[in-house]
Design an enzyme around this catalytic site. Structure first.
Site, PDB file in Angstrom:
ATOM      1  N   CYS A  81       0.836  -1.206   0.000  1.00 46.46           N
ATOM      2  CA  CYS A  81       0.000   0.000   0.000  1.00 46.46           C
ATOM      3  C   CYS A  81       0.875   1.262   0.000  1.00 46.46           C
ATOM      4  O   CYS A  81       1.638   1.480  -0.935  1.00 46.46           O
ATOM      5  CB  CYS A  81      -0.996  -0.041   1.153  1.00 46.46           C
ATOM      6  SG  CYS A  81      -2.337   1.168   0.986  1.00 46.46           S
ATOM      7  N   HIS A 179      -3.845  -4.862  -0.132  1.00 46.25           N
ATOM      8  CA  HIS A 179      -3.449  -5.435   1.162  1.00 46.25           C
ATOM      9  C   HIS A 179      -3.556  -6.956   1.077  1.00 46.25           C
ATOM     10  O   HIS A 179      -4.649  -7.504   1.223  1.00 46.25           O
ATOM     11  CB  HIS A 179      -4.366  -4.915   2.277  1.00 46.25           C
ATOM     12  CG  HIS A 179      -4.124  -3.489   2.621  1.00 46.25           C
ATOM     13  ND1 HIS A 179      -3.194  -3.098   3.554  1.00 46.25           N
ATOM     14  CD2 HIS A 179      -4.680  -2.350   2.137  1.00 46.25           C
ATOM     15  CE1 HIS A 179      -3.193  -1.773   3.639  1.00 46.25           C
ATOM     16  NE2 HIS A 179      -4.080  -1.305   2.792  1.00 46.25           N
ATOM     17  N   GLU A 181      -2.749  -9.086   3.228  1.00 52.47           N
ATOM     18  CA  GLU A 181      -3.174  -9.620   4.534  1.00 52.47           C
ATOM     19  C   GLU A 181      -4.683  -9.511   4.731  1.00 52.47           C
ATOM     20  O   GLU A 181      -5.224 -10.114   5.663  1.00 52.47           O
ATOM     21  CB  GLU A 181      -2.422  -8.902   5.658  1.00 52.47           C
ATOM     22  CG  GLU A 181      -2.886  -7.502   5.989  1.00 52.47           C
ATOM     23  CD  GLU A 181      -2.380  -6.410   5.061  1.00 52.47           C
ATOM     24  OE1 GLU A 181      -2.614  -5.228   5.370  1.00 52.47           O
ATOM     25  OE2 GLU A 181      -1.747  -6.738   4.027  1.00 52.47           O
TER      26      GLU A 181
END
Length: 199
Positions: A81, A179, A181
């Protein structure tokens, strides 16, 4: 995936650090948080996260000397990001000079789309081992108001009012605008591929 590798997440006060740490733990590995230059240099893999505003984040990097450390790293490095955006030459966000790792400038989305882009979008034109076992057109999770226009370091693309580079690669440096994750199984695959990279 090598189980005894040392994974360091750069801790400079501008990252969604815990969720990345938990995502790596779900893959069966441990990651350390560190702002120590020697610990970062000695890692097998380095993750450079970023959430927030480019100008403030670069000030924090400069205040700790990390702005000099990161471009000199030789192991695989993944910017996430804002981390990816800070690895570029320049950002329109607060007229911020970046780390100059990727030969690209970061632009703000035009007013023809809702800003920030929040939610799921597709990645296409996948061109890296970072995307092994990931199909073109799969969805990832994004939250951003600024983007990297298509450039020669592009390894994935997304469309949001304009086609833009949603992932970059140069030498040992990788960057993703999304992202991983927070991107379900697709993001887990991408993180696993990064941790499997060998230079």
């Amino acid at each position: 995936m090598r189980e005894n590798q040392k994974i360091v997440i750069i801790d400079y006060g501008a990252g969604n650090i815990q969720s990345i740490k938990f995502a790596i733990k779900r893959l069966g590995l441990e990651a350390r948080l560190s702002s120590d230059a020697e610990e970062i240099r000695s890692a097998d893999k380095v993750i450079f996260p970023g959430v927030g505003e480019a100008g403030s984040a670069m000030k924090m990097l400069r205040s700790t000397g990390l702005d000099k450390i990161i471009p000199g790293l030789t192991q695989p490095v993944l910017g996430i990001c804002l981390g990816m955006q800070l690895m570029c030459n320049h950002s329109e966000e607060v007229d911020t000079k970046g780390l100059g790792i990727f030969d690209a400038d970061v632009k703000r989305f035009e007013n023809n789309v809702k800003v920030p882009q929040i939610g799921w979008n597709q990645i296409t034109n996948l061109e890296s081992h970072l995307f092994d076992n990931v199909e073109s057109g799969e969805y990832v999770y994004l939250v951003h108001s600024y983007y990297v226009p298509e450039c020669k370091d592009e390894i994935a693309r997304t469309e949001y009012g304009v086609n833009y580079s949603t992932a970059l690669h140069r030498n040992n440096f990788y960057g993703v605008q999304f992202h991983p994750e927070k991107s379900s199984k697709t993001g887990e695959h991408i993180l696993k591929n990064f941790l499997n990279l060998e230079l």
